[in-house]
Design a protein around this motif. Structure first.
Motif, PDB file in Angstrom:
ATOM      1  N   THR B   6       4.822  -7.119  -0.737  1.00 42.59           N
ATOM      2  CA  THR B   6       3.103  -7.114  -0.687  1.00 42.59           C
ATOM      3  C   THR B   6       2.420  -6.980  -0.066  1.00 42.59           C
ATOM      4  O   THR B   6       2.797  -7.488   1.333  1.00 42.59           O
ATOM      5  CB  THR B   6       2.523  -8.425  -1.698  1.00 42.59           C
ATOM      6  N   VAL B   7       1.839  -5.927   0.277  1.00 44.84           N
ATOM      7  CA  VAL B   7       0.868  -5.025   1.311  1.00 44.84           C
ATOM      8  C   VAL B   7      -0.730  -5.823   0.740  1.00 44.84           C
ATOM      9  O   VAL B   7      -1.127  -5.193  -0.111  1.00 44.84           O
ATOM     10  CB  VAL B   7       0.613  -3.789   1.456  1.00 44.84           C
ATOM     11  N   ASN B   8      -1.131  -6.107   1.823  1.00 44.86           N
ATOM     12  CA  ASN B   8      -3.002  -6.108   1.636  1.00 44.86           C
ATOM     13  C   ASN B   8      -3.271  -7.130   0.227  1.00 44.86           C
ATOM     14  O   ASN B   8      -3.935  -5.809  -0.557  1.00 44.86           O
ATOM     15  CB  ASN B   8      -3.553  -4.824   2.008  1.00 44.86           C
ATOM     16  N   GLY B   9      -2.496  -7.843  -0.487  1.00 42.42           N
ATOM     17  CA  GLY B   9      -2.612  -8.139  -1.898  1.00 42.42           C
ATOM     18  C   GLY B   9      -2.053  -7.412  -3.173  1.00 42.42           C
ATOM     19  O   GLY B   9      -2.276  -8.168  -4.010  1.00 42.42           O
ATOM     20  N   ARG B  10      -1.684  -6.850  -2.360  1.00 39.37           N
ATOM     21  CA  ARG B  10      -1.331  -5.630  -3.470  1.00 39.37           C
ATOM     22  C   ARG B  10       0.781  -5.536  -3.610  1.00 39.37           C
ATOM     23  O   ARG B  10       1.201  -5.411  -2.297  1.00 39.37           O
ATOM     24  CB  ARG B  10      -1.925  -3.847  -3.710  1.00 39.37           C
ATOM     25  N   PRO B  11       1.414  -5.951  -4.748  1.00 42.45           N
ATOM     26  CA  PRO B  11       2.568  -5.088  -4.473  1.00 42.45           C
ATOM     27  C   PRO B  11       2.977  -3.495  -3.947  1.00 42.45           C
ATOM     28  O   PRO B  11       2.191  -2.961  -4.568  1.00 42.45           O
ATOM     29  CB  PRO B  11       2.881  -5.568  -5.682  1.00 42.45           C
ATOM     30  N   GLN B  12       3.899  -3.548  -3.012  1.00 40.91           N
ATOM     31  CA  GLN B  12       4.804  -2.391  -2.889  1.00 40.91           C
ATOM     32  C   GLN B  12       5.757  -2.398  -2.935  1.00 40.91           C
ATOM     33  O   GLN B  12       6.711  -3.199  -2.609  1.00 40.91           O
ATOM     34  CB  GLN B  12       3.689  -2.124  -1.522  1.00 40.91           C
ATOM     35  N   GLU B  13       6.228  -0.958  -2.748  1.00 46.10           N
ATOM     36  CA  GLU B  13       7.493  -0.751  -3.139  1.00 46.10           C
ATOM     37  C   GLU B  13       7.475   0.635  -1.786  1.00 46.10           C
ATOM     38  O   GLU B  13       7.434   1.160  -2.136  1.00 46.10           O
ATOM     39  CB  GLU B  13       7.955   0.250  -3.982  1.00 46.10           C
ATOM     40  N   ALA B  14       8.633   0.628  -0.870  1.00 45.90           N
ATOM     41  CA  ALA B  14       9.574   1.536   0.236  1.00 45.90           C
ATOM     42  C   ALA B  14      11.057   2.064  -0.242  1.00 45.90           C
ATOM     43  O   ALA B  14      10.908   1.089  -0.353  1.00 45.90           O
ATOM     44  CB  ALA B  14       8.668   1.147   0.900  1.00 45.90           C
ATOM     45  N   ASP B  15      10.654   3.092  -0.536  1.00 43.33           N
ATOM     46  CA  ASP B  15      12.005   3.817  -0.895  1.00 43.33           C
ATOM     47  C   ASP B  15      12.574   4.432   0.056  1.00 43.33           C
ATOM     48  O   ASP B  15      12.222   4.738   1.353  1.00 43.33           O
ATOM     49  CB  ASP B  15      12.392   4.719  -2.431  1.00 43.33           C
TER      50      ASP B  15
END
Ligand SMILES: Cc1cc2nc3c(=O)[nH]c(=O)nc-3n(C[C@H](O)[C@H](O)[C@H](O)COP(=O)(O)OP(=O)(O)OC[C@H]3O[C@@H](n4cnc5c(N)ncnc54)[C@H](O)[C@@H]3O)c2cc1C
Ligand code: FES
Ligand code: FES
Lengths: 297, 193
Positions: B6-15
């Protein structure tokens, strides 16, 4: 490179047994610097962040069993009474950001002669609890843990589970020489603990020999002098000549090098000064804390 | 490898994350959030300071794989983070700062010191008003560290401020204006209460 993320201690031990070259990473404050600068390219990184046991501590009757990954910040906040020397040493490590991540397990893993936890552990008395999947747990006295410059007694399939640090039974101090108060690797450091229960004094010297060391001869001299002079009973001020001799013997316990941070001679001198000061500080609090003799106002 | 967090309250995905990569690299190069600065990559300067599960850390010393499933706040999300904290949490369920907004994030309004409507957190506003920003390279790390200090300790002494910011280097200001900014943010807050 592979990134191993065991979810439990058992899984971590199994992974380390399967991949003995895997580099454990806890706070990463030593490991990541090496990777960022390409000084190290491990085949496997073994992440310890998910293993909650390593972030816990238990206070027993005699000692605190401190999980290997408990960050310095938590030691400062929660264990000041039980482990005053280690709490003081923790406070001198780097900066808040680093203290929020790094811990004693990593300091022991790196086993740098300049690691700040070492003098405090040596002075307090501690055992390192290590474990392997094949052979189970063994306790290594901290004096025997450091085996050379950045070398320790860990076997390739072992991980550090915890450190058992003796609870303070008297005043403890930690002193460190550096160019400023924050973010400084010790030029040299000194830990001292009074143990009134056993009427002994223990020491730890950092950054003044290939490994962290105790000043054994200095301890023996001081223990005998305090006993013979009845100091533990009377709580009288330590004779300057005794303090001086103790300081000289601490200097003599050093086997330092010249480097960018300081010369060998300076280190020897500074260790002597810190030995005298920490002895004076702790002895003053010991005198102050003793119950007043009967009849005295 | 892939990293979900989670980055700044939002789920994120790094590939396609390399296993030896730092959180700082993932934020800057994979997620396009260059607010956290890269100056030393060895924990000395604090310009990469972010909150990891609430705790201030140097993003350059956290391995990317270590943040899987965890919560990161960067300077780009600080204003929204501070608003939510002031409001006592996230009421609508649609809080946090989405990635595209975070990438474009800048103060609203024109020019420095435009005041309430700029959408800044109190600490950001105080840094501008106190003149604590010169080249600005150290500023993101100092903002994250100062904001966390004031969250923990609304009335810090000068010694508390120096201690909390001792891991953040600034080559321009000489630190006095930074001290002023933190004192100002604390004073404004105590007036409000
Ligand atoms: C800017 C900066 C300033 C610093 N200042 C100081 C300072 O003032 N004083 C000081 O003492 N240190 C200092 N350090 C060094 C570092 O922070 C400490 O050594 C810290 O204790 C390392 O802990 P960690 O959890 O981050 O270790 P990591 O980097 O995760 O690991 C360090 C080593 O220990 C091994 N390891 C970790 N956990 C285990 C385990 N459970 N079992 C087996 N092996 C393990 C790792 O494989 C690695 O070899 C500084 C570092 C930086 C970046
Ligand atoms: S870039 Fe991380 S501390 Fe300097
Ligand atoms: S404003 Fe330039 S480094 Fe701080």
């Amino acid at each position: 490179m592979d990134f191993l993320r065991p979810a439990s201690w058992e899984e971590a031990l199994a992974a380390k047994a399967e991949h003995p070259t895997a580099v454990p990473i806890a706070g990463g404050t030593d490991v990541m610097v090496e990777i960022n600068f390409d000084h190290r390219r491990p085949e496997y990184l073994l992440d310890l962040n998910r293993i909650v046991d390593l972030y816990e501590w238990e206070t027993g009757a005699e000692s605190v069993r401190l999980g290997a990954s408990v960050p310095y910040t938590k030691i400062m906040e929660n264990l000041r009474a039980e482990l005053p020397g280690l709490a003081l040493a923790s406070h001198t490590v780097a900066s808040p950001q680093i203290r929020n991540r790094g811990g004693v397990g990593g300091n022991l893993g790196t086993a740098s002669p300049a690691g700040d936890a070492h003098p405090a552990l040596l002075a307090a008395g501690a055992e390192v609890e290590v474990e392997s999947a094949a052979r189970g747990t063994r306790l290594i006295p901290v004096d025997e843990f450091y085996t050379g410059v950045k070398r320790n007694a860990l076997r390739p399939d072992e991980l550090i589970r915890a450190v058992h640090v003796k609870k303070a039974d008297g005043p403890q101090q930690f002193s460190k020489v550096g160019t400023r108060n924050a973010m400084v690797i010790a030029v040299c450091a000194f830990g001292l603990a009074l143990h009134p229960a056993t009427r002994t004094v223990r020491t730890g010297i950092g950054s003044a020999a290939p490994t962290p060391v105790r000043a054994g001869a200095a301890e023996d001299f001081l223990n005998a002098a305090l006993e013979e002079g009845g100091f533990w009973d009377t709580g009288k001020i330590i004779t300057p000549s005794v303090a001086k001799r103790f300081a000289d013997l601490c200097s003599a316990a050093c086997n330092p090098i010249d480097d960018v941070r300081g010369t060998a001679n300076y280190r020897r001198h500074a260790v002597g000064v810190m030995a005298r000061r920490t002895l004076t500080w702790t002895w003053e609090s010991y005198r102050g804390a003793r119950p007043a003799p009967e009849g005295a106002a | 490898m892939r990293v979900n967090f989670t980055v700044n309250g939002r789920p994120q995905e790094a590939d396609d994350v390399w296993e030896g990569e730092s959180l700082l690299y993932v934020l800057r190069e994979r997620l396009g959030l260059p607010g956290s600065k890269n100056a030393c990559e060895q924990g000395e300067c604090g310009s990469c300071t972010v909150r990891l599960d609430g705790v201030p850390v140097c993003a350059c010393l956290v391995a990317a794989g270590q943040v899987e499933g965890r919560d990161v706040v960067t300077v780009e999300g600080l204003a929204q983070f501070a608003r939510q904290r002031a409001a006592g949490g996230c009421a609508t369920g649609a809080c946090g700062t989405p990635l595209d907004e975070a990438r474009r994030w800048q103060a609203e309004g024109t020019g420095p010191g435009t005041g309430e409507d700029a959408g800044l957190s109190p600490v950001q506003q105080a840094f501008i008003d106190a003149g604590a920003v010169q080249c600005g390279f150290c500023t993101p790390g100092l903002l994250v560290a100062s904001d966390e200090l004031l969250e923990r300790n609304p009335n810090p002494s000068d010694a508390d401020i120096r201690e909390a910011l001792s891991g953040n280097l600034c080559r321009c200001t000489g630190y006095e204006k930074i001290m002023d900014a933190v004192r100002l943010a604390a004073a404004r807050r105590s007036e409000e209460v």
